[in-house]
Design an enzyme around this catalytic site. Structure first.
Site, PDB file in Angstrom:
ATOM      1  CG  ASP A   1      -9.548   0.876  -0.196  1.00  0.00           C
ATOM      2  OD1 ASP A   1      -9.854   2.038  -0.544  1.00  0.00           O
ATOM      3  OD2 ASP A   1      -8.439   0.352  -0.439  1.00  0.00           O
TER       4      ASP A   1
ATOM      5  CE  LYS B   1       7.676   4.438   6.306  1.00  0.00           C
ATOM      6  NZ  LYS B   1       6.878   3.301   6.754  1.00  0.00           N
TER       7      LYS B   1
ATOM      8  CB  SER C   1       3.678   4.172   8.214  1.00  0.00           C
ATOM      9  OG  SER C   1       3.956   2.874   8.590  1.00  0.00           O
TER      10      SER C   1
END
Lengths: 416, 413
Positions: A318, A332, A307
């Site tokens: 990223d 998740k 999560s």
């Protein structure tokens, strides 16, 4: 004529209003108009047996005929858990009133008590750690002390959860403890006032070679503040690298993760959420909160990182702000919201699926037997944890994943 | 003046329109309630977020409240349907923690019902799940030191259908299943052994290397394990493909690839008896010796009907509940009660067949060759509208004269 026209107009207004009122639910949801509801109202066909009636009839059947006497309320809670899981989404759950209370306390990040973590001990309850500046800390209780009595009651042999219940209580009241300490000839008495204490979710220390290590155990309301403090403190001590340990972090508040990422990137997407009917919503980091001169960062992850922990690690990767080390994360890729029910219970409902800033979908895939197939974030540097008698999480030399992170920071792969 | 009138009229029309909107949404809620509950158990005042403080909701109102909340917020569009009702009952049945009260998915319940008609799917076995009673008791009392890992069941073959692939492969009642398709069934017994070894090592009664060895073995098994519910599915559902089964009998491990098939077992085969609902047994045609081995699943009504053909009217036992009450088992009989039987029974005589045996022996109409199974449980079967279903343990059957071998002195009036 004029009156006739007005009556017509009034009728039209009522009919339009009725129609809009009837279908407004669908309009607001963006669903197709559910005409079958109108048919039902006008006496059209209804399903053979209605779900609510099916449920009540079978519920009564079990209560009446089962061999043992059953508690209606308890069985209702179990039934509601079953209802929620019938959707086939493991993250949509029913939380009974008791569980709701402890769950909201966890995300709120505070509780009323003495500010210490306890563990099982034959003599009573062992203090694992005391929260900095909490009531226990200020009273002089130390880690490894053993609580032998609470009030006038001896607690040796009592399960630790029951001892915790006894220690907790109303804010502002006093609890008297007797504590066994190594080197003390007799139990030491303490009188502590229960207070609202913040549960620490960030625990940090400086490792050899000026590497700041911070273990983040969850994402609650105070986490961003605790995290920022830890980073600033490490930098003030001249940290040349930072390790953020997200292993075993099950997640928590998405806003907390976004706020923490704001220290790294300004006003950039954190996740893109897809809600019902393919509508999307993007959460961004806050502007103007970045910390200048942040040393290189390594994030440790494993399959128990889920999560918000995955969002944090994935977004940093990223944006090229961290190297991820460890094993693949849980996967998740959905967001849940907690909705209250009338009796203090609540439902945790999946309201959106999300994609990482790069557009990557990390949702976990499992096979028929529930075994992991794919999904989660795969760290660039894959290191399997070696478990043996000497393994200690977060101890250099006893935690090979941490050792790898240190090695990377010492080798100082530039460009981070 | 005219302007004012027009304005007033406009406002009135607007009000009417608004009233229409409110009325429309109320009508909509009523339509939705009608769709999910025809019995009218839900009152409008209790839904749509306008329930009053401190008001006790009925179970169905609570169900509707939660279902509606999920429907309104879930990421994908969903309906309040029978699957939700089944899910809730699955949860309720699961909370009983009773191996005799089990919820079955649509597929599993279909094959279970076929079994009650003598049509077997899978390899042709019935299974028994054995739980650690001590730990089960702790869990029911909500004791905090319950070790749920100790509650992983041991899975045993309770009956093998004659002529079935399992029968041909050599499986017998009482065999313990170890592996299915090379995936291990990790049991509470394994966990207990591990815990015991841990204690022995701390007490220095056992070498630590022994513990490490067993722990490693167990870890491997856990890595490729198959949950209990899946075992039922793999062995008892479907009629195609083969499944590799590994079992143990008297410490000896055996293994075979067993094909799945459809198998029709007759209610009566020579002296072997089974109680299938679609092939009632005729009392007049029963031989004097009845073989009730490998006979378990069956239809309570079919069995009761046979008893009523054999016995005169009367109470032939009780369904005793732990609640403290007991329900008489009354047979509206038209039999003479003069026919005598010899019953062949053993551990593989379960369920309906075991009740039959107890009732007949208790009525003084039969003697037993072999061991009479312990007091059987009275299990009801319930079907849900969406095709799933569940069994419910409603008590223990005690024959008129207690015939149980462990408490033979007890007589129930």
């Amino acid at each position: 004529m004029k009156i006739f026209g007005r009556v017509i107009l009034a009728l039209v207004a009522i009919l339009l209003g009725l129609g809009f009122g009837f279908f407004s639910k669908d309009v607001f949801r963006g669903d197709n108009l559910k005409v079958d509801r109108l048919q039902t109202l006008l006496g059209g066909p209804v399903p053979q047996e209605a779900p609510v009636d099916t449920f009540q009839a079978n519920f009564d059947h079990i209560i009446a005929n089962y061999e043992r006497k059953l508690d209606r309320t308890e069985m209702l809670h179990s039934a509601m858990a079953g209802l929620a899981s019938s959707l086939g989404d493991p993250h949509t759950n029913y939380l009974d009133p008791e569980f709701t209370e402890s769950f909201t306390m966890e995300t709120r990040g505070d509780l009323v008590g003495i500010g210490a973590r306890l563990s099982e001990d034959p003599l009573g309850a062992k203090i694992v750690s005391v929260f900095k500046n909490g009531p226990a800390d200020r009273a002089g209780i130390k880690a490894n002390d053993i609580i032998a009595s609470v009030g006038s009651e001896q607690v040796g042999g009592t399960p630790v959860d029951d001892i915790v219940d006894k220690v907790r209580g109303e804010e502002g009241t006093t609890v008297n403890l007797k504590v066994v300490r190594d080197g003390a000839s007799s139990p030491l008495p303490f009188s502590i006032t229960r207070q609202r204490v913040e549960i620490p979710t960030v625990e940090s220390k400086m490792l050899a070679g000026k590497i700041g290590y911070m273990q983040v155990s969850g994402f609650s309301q105070p986490t961003p503040y605790q995290f920022e403090e830890a980073i600033r403190e490490a930098m003030a001590q001249g940290a040349t690298g930072i390790i953020v340990d997200m292993r075993g972090n099950p997640g928590g508040l998405l806003e907390a993760a976004a706020e923490m990422l704001s220290l790294f990137v300004s006003d950039k997407p954190v996740v893109t959420m897809k809600v019902r009917n393919d509508r999307t919503a993007t959460t961004n980091t806050l502007a103007g909160r970045t910390i200048e001169g942040m040393p290189p960062v390594v994030v440790l992850v494993n399959e128990e990182s889920a999560s918000a922990a995955e969002i944090f690690a994935g977004a940093l990767r990223d944006y090229g702000r961290a190297v991820l080390v460890g094993e693949h994360t849980y996967g998740k890729a959905s967001v849940q919201d907690l909705k209250a029910l009338s009796d203090g219970a609540s439902a945790k409902i999946t309201i959106a699926k999300y994609l990482l800033p790069s557009g990557e979908d990390i949702s976990r895939k499992i096979d028929d037997d529930g075994v992991y197939v794919s999904g989660g974030i795969k760290p660039e540097v894959h290191v399997k944890l070696e478990i043996n008698e000497n393994t200690v999480f977060g101890e250099p030399g006893k935690d090979n994943q941490l050792d790898k992170a240190i090695e990377i920071l010492k080798g100082n792969r530039t460009g981070l | 003046m005219a302007k004012l009138q027009t304005f007033a009229f406009g406002a009135a029309v607007l009000c009417l329109g608004c009233a229409g909107v409110i009325g429309g949404s109320i009508l909509r809620t009523q339509a939705e309630i009608k769709q999910v509950s025809q019995s009218g158990t839900i009152k409008l005042s209790n839904v749509a977020g306008i329930q009053q403080e401190g008001l006790e909701l009925s179970e169905s109102e609570y169900f509707f409240q939660l279902a509606e909340l999920i429907q309104r917020n879930f990421v994908e569009p969903i309906e309040i349907d029978q699957a939700m009702a089944s899910g809730a009952i699955r949860g309720a049945v699961g909370s009983l923690l009773d191996p005799e009260s089990q919820f079955f998915s649509k597929e599993a319940f279909a094959s279970y019902q076929k079994m009650l008609h003598g049509e077997y799917e899978g390899i042709g076995v019935d299974l028994r799940f054995l739980y650690d009673e001590k730990e089960l008791g702790k869990l029911r009392e909500k004791s905090r030191d319950t070790d749920t890992l100790l509650l992983l069941p041991v899975i045993e073959v309770s009956a093998v259908m004659p002529g079935s692939p399992a029968n041909k492969a050599g499986l017998e009642a009482g065999d313990r299943i170890l592996k299915v398709n090379d995936k291990w069934i990790v049991t509470g017994e394994d966990i207990r052994k591990l815990r015991d070894m841990q204690t022995q090592v701390t007490e220095k009664k056992l070498d630590a290397s022994e513990l490490t060895k067993f722990r490693d073995i167990l870890q491997e098994r856990v890595k490729s394990n198959i949950p209990g519910g899946k075992v039922r599915e793999k062995l008892m559902v479907g009629s195609e493909g083969t499944v590799k089964v590994t079992w143990v009998r008297n410490g000896k491990e055996m293994s075979a690839d067993i094909g799945k098939a459809k198998l029709k077992v007759p209610a009566m085969l020579e002296s072997e008896v089974r109680f299938f609902s679609d092939s009632p047994l005729e009392a007049a045609k029963l031989p004097a010796t009845l073989d009730l081995r490998n006979s378990g699943p069956g239809d309570l009504d079919t069995m009761t009907r046979l008893l009523s053909d054999l016995l005169p009217s009367g109470v032939y036992g009780q369904i005793v509940r732990e609640k403290g009450d007991a329900k008489d088992f009354r047979v509206e009989g038209k039999g003479a009660g003069d026919k005598r039987f010899t019953l062949i029974t053993d551990r593989s005589t379960t369920g309906v067949s075991a009740i039959f045996a107890h009732a007949l022996v208790g009525a003084g109409l039969a003697t037993v060759e072999g061991k009479l199974p312990p007091d059987p449980k009275w299990i009801q079967v319930q079907r849900m509208p969406d095709g799933s279903g569940y069994t419910l343990n409603t008590g223990i059957f005690r024959a008129k004269t207690s015939v149980s071998q462990n408490n033979s002195a007890e007589v129930i009036r």
